[in-house]
Design a protein around this motif. Structure first.
Motif, short mmCIF file in Angstrom:
data_model
loop_
_atom_site.label_atom_id
_atom_site.label_comp_id
_atom_site.label_asym_id
_atom_site.label_seq_id
_atom_site.Cartn_x
_atom_site.Cartn_y
_atom_site.Cartn_z
N SER A 77 33.87 31.47 30.66
CA SER A 77 35.31 31.40 30.91
C SER A 77 35.75 32.62 31.69
N ILE A 78 36.82 32.46 32.42
CA ILE A 78 37.46 33.56 33.13
C ILE A 78 38.86 33.69 32.57
N HIS A 79 39.20 34.91 32.19
CA HIS A 79 40.54 35.18 31.66
C HIS A 79 41.47 35.59 32.81
N GLN A 80 42.75 35.47 32.57
CA GLN A 80 43.76 35.83 33.57
C GLN A 80 43.55 37.27 34.05
N GLU A 81 43.30 38.18 33.13
CA GLU A 81 43.17 39.61 33.45
C GLU A 81 41.71 40.04 33.59
N HIS A 82 40.82 39.10 33.86
CA HIS A 82 39.38 39.37 33.91
C HIS A 82 39.04 40.40 34.99
N LYS A 83 38.17 41.33 34.63
CA LYS A 83 37.68 42.33 35.57
C LYS A 83 36.15 42.27 35.58
N LEU A 84 35.58 42.53 36.75
CA LEU A 84 34.14 42.55 36.89
C LEU A 84 33.62 43.88 36.37
N MET A 85 32.70 43.85 35.41
CA MET A 85 32.14 45.08 34.84
C MET A 85 31.05 45.58 35.78
N GLU A 86 31.23 46.79 36.31
CA GLU A 86 30.28 47.33 37.29
C GLU A 86 29.72 48.69 36.88
N THR A 87 30.06 49.18 35.69
CA THR A 87 29.62 50.51 35.28
C THR A 87 28.64 50.41 34.10
N MET A 162 30.09 31.00 38.52
CA MET A 162 31.49 31.12 38.11
C MET A 162 32.08 32.46 38.54
N LEU A 163 31.33 33.54 38.33
CA LEU A 163 31.83 34.87 38.70
C LEU A 163 31.97 35.01 40.22
N GLU A 164 31.00 34.49 40.96
CA GLU A 164 31.11 34.57 42.42
C GLU A 164 32.31 33.77 42.92
N ARG A 165 32.53 32.62 42.33
CA ARG A 165 33.68 31.80 42.73
C ARG A 165 34.99 32.54 42.45
N HIS A 166 35.06 33.24 41.32
CA HIS A 166 36.30 33.93 40.94
C HIS A 166 36.48 35.26 41.69
N PHE A 167 35.42 36.08 41.78
CA PHE A 167 35.55 37.42 42.36
C PHE A 167 35.14 37.50 43.83
N GLY A 168 34.42 36.50 44.32
CA GLY A 168 34.07 36.45 45.73
C GLY A 168 33.26 37.64 46.21
N LYS A 169 33.77 38.31 47.27
CA LYS A 169 33.05 39.42 47.89
C LYS A 169 32.79 40.56 46.91
N GLU A 170 33.73 40.81 45.99
CA GLU A 170 33.54 41.86 44.99
C GLU A 170 32.28 41.59 44.17
N TRP A 171 32.07 40.34 43.76
CA TRP A 171 30.87 39.99 42.99
C TRP A 171 29.61 40.10 43.85
N ARG A 172 29.66 39.61 45.10
CA ARG A 172 28.49 39.67 45.97
C ARG A 172 28.08 41.11 46.25
N ASP A 173 29.06 41.99 46.47
CA ASP A 173 28.75 43.41 46.69
C ASP A 173 28.12 44.03 45.44
N TRP A 174 28.67 43.71 44.27
CA TRP A 174 28.12 44.24 43.02
C TRP A 174 26.70 43.71 42.78
#
Length: 187
Positions: A77-87, A162-174
């Motif tokens: 699931s993706i929440h409204q305030e979802h953030k990609l964890m990168e740390t 799902m994450l790539e669809r939601h975050f797009g370029k941010e997910w691909r870069d991560w």
């Protein structure tokens, strides 16, 4: 594993004698209970490896749960305030929780075919041919590990999509910065 812990506890001075007798009576079902009891309460390298795998797997899973907070769910699931964890560990690998699950599962499976395990020495299941039971457990473990790997791979693919669809370029870069999906420097 719990049976082994209970038997080990029953062998200590901390366990009241009456309780020790009850534990042994309930858990040891072999023709040579003293020998079986000695085997189970012997600390082996396999025991240490499996306990280490189970502890590290559990701790890794708990760490992921703690870091992700309410974003950690057992359903995609993706929440409204979802953030990609990168740390943290997520800067090195994409799915550390799955590694935790795999470690725990492998540790648990090692419990079944250790020659000193409760299952082989005390349960009465091994009978006269402990070798056959050990072979059967190895085969079942191989099938279960294979099934788990297929399942985890499918879950990772679904989660990544799902994450790539939601975050797009941010997910691909991560995903380029943290290229390992489960095991750092391996996969």
């Amino acid at each position: 594993m719990l049976a082994e812990v209970a038997l080990t506890f029953s062998a200590t001075e901390m366990c009241p004698p009456n309780l020790s007798q009850v534990i042994v009576k309930v858990l040891v079902h072999t023709a040579q209970p003293d020998l079986a009891f000695t085997c189970v309460t012997t600390l082996t390298s396999t025991f240490l490896v499996r306990v280490s795998l189970m502890i590290t797997g559990s701790l890794l899973h708990l760490y992921c749960y703690w870091v992700l907070g309410h974003f950690f769910t057992f359903e995609l699931s993706i929440h409204q305030e979802h953030k990609l964890m990168e740390t943290g560990i997520y800067s090195v690998m994409q799915h550390p929780s799955y590694l935790g699950s795999l470690n725990y599962f492998l540790g648990e499976q090692l419990a079944f075919f250790d020659k000193n395990s409760w299952l082989l020495t005390c349960s009465g299941l091994a009978g006269c041919n402990g070798y056959m039971l050990t072979c059967l457990l190895w085969a079942l473990t191989a099938i279960m590990v294979h099934t788990l790997l297929i399942f985890l791979h499918s879950c990772m693919d679904d989660e990544d999509t799902m994450l790539e669809r939601h975050f797009g370029k941010e997910w691909r870069d991560w995903a380029k910065r943290a290229p390992y999906r489960v095991v750092p420097w391996v996969y």
